[in-house]
Design a protein around this motif. Structure first.
Motif, PDB file in Angstrom:
ATOM      1  N   TRP A 175       2.351   1.586  -3.459  1.00  0.00           N
ATOM      2  CA  TRP A 175       1.299   1.994  -4.376  1.00  0.00           C
ATOM      3  C   TRP A 175       1.008   3.493  -4.261  1.00  0.00           C
ATOM      4  CZ3 TRP A 175      -1.402   1.159  -8.537  1.00  0.00           C
ATOM      5  CH2 TRP A 175      -2.626   1.796  -8.700  1.00  0.00           C
ATOM      6  N   GLU A 176       0.945   3.988  -3.039  1.00  0.00           N
ATOM      7  CA  GLU A 176       0.701   5.414  -2.834  1.00  0.00           C
ATOM      8  C   GLU A 176       1.812   6.255  -3.464  1.00  0.00           C
ATOM      9  OE1 GLU A 176      -1.653   7.534  -0.927  1.00  0.00           O
ATOM     10  OE2 GLU A 176      -2.829   5.832  -1.607  1.00  0.00           O
ATOM     11  N   SER A 214       0.832  -1.205   0.000  1.00  0.00           N
ATOM     12  CA  SER A 214       0.000   0.000   0.000  1.00  0.00           C
ATOM     13  C   SER A 214       0.865   1.253   0.000  1.00  0.00           C
ATOM     14  CB  SER A 214      -0.924   0.008   1.228  1.00  0.00           C
ATOM     15  OG  SER A 214      -1.818  -1.074   1.192  1.00  0.00           O
ATOM     16  N   LEU A 247      -6.077   5.437  -2.111  1.00  0.00           N
ATOM     17  CA  LEU A 247      -6.430   4.477  -1.063  1.00  0.00           C
ATOM     18  C   LEU A 247      -7.677   3.683  -1.434  1.00  0.00           C
ATOM     19  CD1 LEU A 247      -5.850   6.701   2.093  1.00  0.00           C
ATOM     20  CD2 LEU A 247      -4.394   4.844   1.284  1.00  0.00           C
ATOM     21  N   ASP A 305      -6.461  -2.865   1.911  1.00  0.00           N
ATOM     22  CA  ASP A 305      -7.906  -3.069   1.807  1.00  0.00           C
ATOM     23  C   ASP A 305      -8.249  -4.409   1.186  1.00  0.00           C
ATOM     24  OD1 ASP A 305      -6.813  -2.266  -0.550  1.00  0.00           O
ATOM     25  OD2 ASP A 305      -8.343  -0.785  -1.038  1.00  0.00           O
ATOM     26  N   THR A 328      -2.971  -5.030  -1.574  1.00  0.00           N
ATOM     27  CA  THR A 328      -2.974  -3.848  -0.725  1.00  0.00           C
ATOM     28  C   THR A 328      -3.706  -4.147   0.583  1.00  0.00           C
ATOM     29  OG1 THR A 328      -4.951  -3.065  -1.868  1.00  0.00           O
ATOM     30  CG2 THR A 328      -2.824  -2.235  -2.633  1.00  0.00           C
TER      31      THR A 328
END
Length: 287
Positions: free
Chosen positions: A72-73, A69, A224, A246, A244
């Motif tokens: 990815w951000e 995550s 997100l 989530d 990720t």
């Protein structure tokens, strides 16, 4: 006079009250669930307090999802902002007003597409056998590229689709911001023989600092919510290389184990990290 001052509260009060209730009730419920040992298979549950949170930090898959995550951000937000700035400035410098309008219409189309539809289209485009992007490579080199089968390739491919949607849209916003600037500072810089790069580095971009920070934070928040894009294109694979936070929470809560409380604890941690990170970032960038 007092009636005039209270009028905004009369109109905004009910709406804000509804929004607060809609935000607080699910949040409080999620926190309450995270303190239990509730599962989908058992009707009853007991309070285990912070046991779920302690278990998370010894869960290698959770730590991997946290790291994915974070990557990815960084990748999606950075690439989107750079793409938006580069294309927006290029349109401002090189395109005529009519061409700008045409390009703006074309660049808005990707972000209007439902994320799931865009993900399916690009997943087929990256398909090793009949993908529109991989077919020329196979015909020219004889090699069958399978981009989504490698950890780095899968992450970059998903990031490419995200940038295709949001980078082009941000380019339109940045172009309109540049067009709204007063022309006098730009003309003064040109008289001083400043280069185009220097004009944008030292004049236009500093003048647009506040809007650009807002765009940065909006994109960071939007990234997100990329569950649908990642899920359709890679399902978190290969392995768990693109899973990720989530996605892992969804998997633990509804697909693999049915651990609702365990998944809720991940959601609470993600909420706290998001609030702390964005509050700190907002204060640092607005100094």
């Amino acid at each position: 006079m007092r009636r005039g001052r209270s009028l905004p509260y009369v109109f905004l009060g009910p709406t804000l009250g509804i929004l607060i209730v809609l935000a607080l009730v699910p949040t409080i419920y999620a926190i309450n669930i995270s303190l239990q040992n509730r599962t989908l298979s058992a009707p009853n549950a007991d309070y285990v307090w912070f046991a779920n949170y302690l278990a998370l930090f010894s869960d290698a898959r959770f730590l991997n999802a946290l790291w994915v995550s974070f990557k990815w951000e960084i990748i999606s937000v950075t690439a989107t902002m750079v793409t938006g700035l580069a294309i927006g400035i290029a349109m401002f410098e090189a395109a005529s007003p009519r061409m700008r309008n045409i390009l703006c219409v074309l660049f808005i189309i990707p972000v209007l597409l439902p994320r799931v539809c865009a993900a399916f289209v690009w997943k087929f485009a990256f398909h090793p056998l009949y993908g529109a992007l991989t077919w020329p490579v196979r015909e020219l080199t004889g090699i069958t590229p399978d981009i989504l089968s490698t950890p780095l390739g899968a992450l970059l491919a998903v990031a490419f689709v995200d940038v295709w949607q949001w980078g082009l849209f941000f380019a339109v916003i940045i172009l309109k911001l540049l067009e709204s600037l007063p022309p006098q500072p730009l003309e003064a810089a040109r008289i001083d023989r400043a280069t185009r790069f220097g004009i944008h580095r030292f004049v236009t971009l500093p003048m647009l600092k506040a809007p650009l920070i807002s765009l940065l934070l909006v994109k960071a928040i939007e990234s997100l919510r990329s569950f649908d894009l990642v899920y359709v294109m890679t399902r978190g694979g290969p392995g768990i290389s693109t899973e990720t936070l989530d996605m892992y929470a969804y998997s633990q809560g509804f697909i693999e184990a049915g651990k609702i409380s365990y998944a809720s604890s991940m959601a609470v941690i993600m909420m706290v990290l998001t609030i702390v990170t964005f509050t700190f970032t907002w204060k640092r960038l607005n100094r």
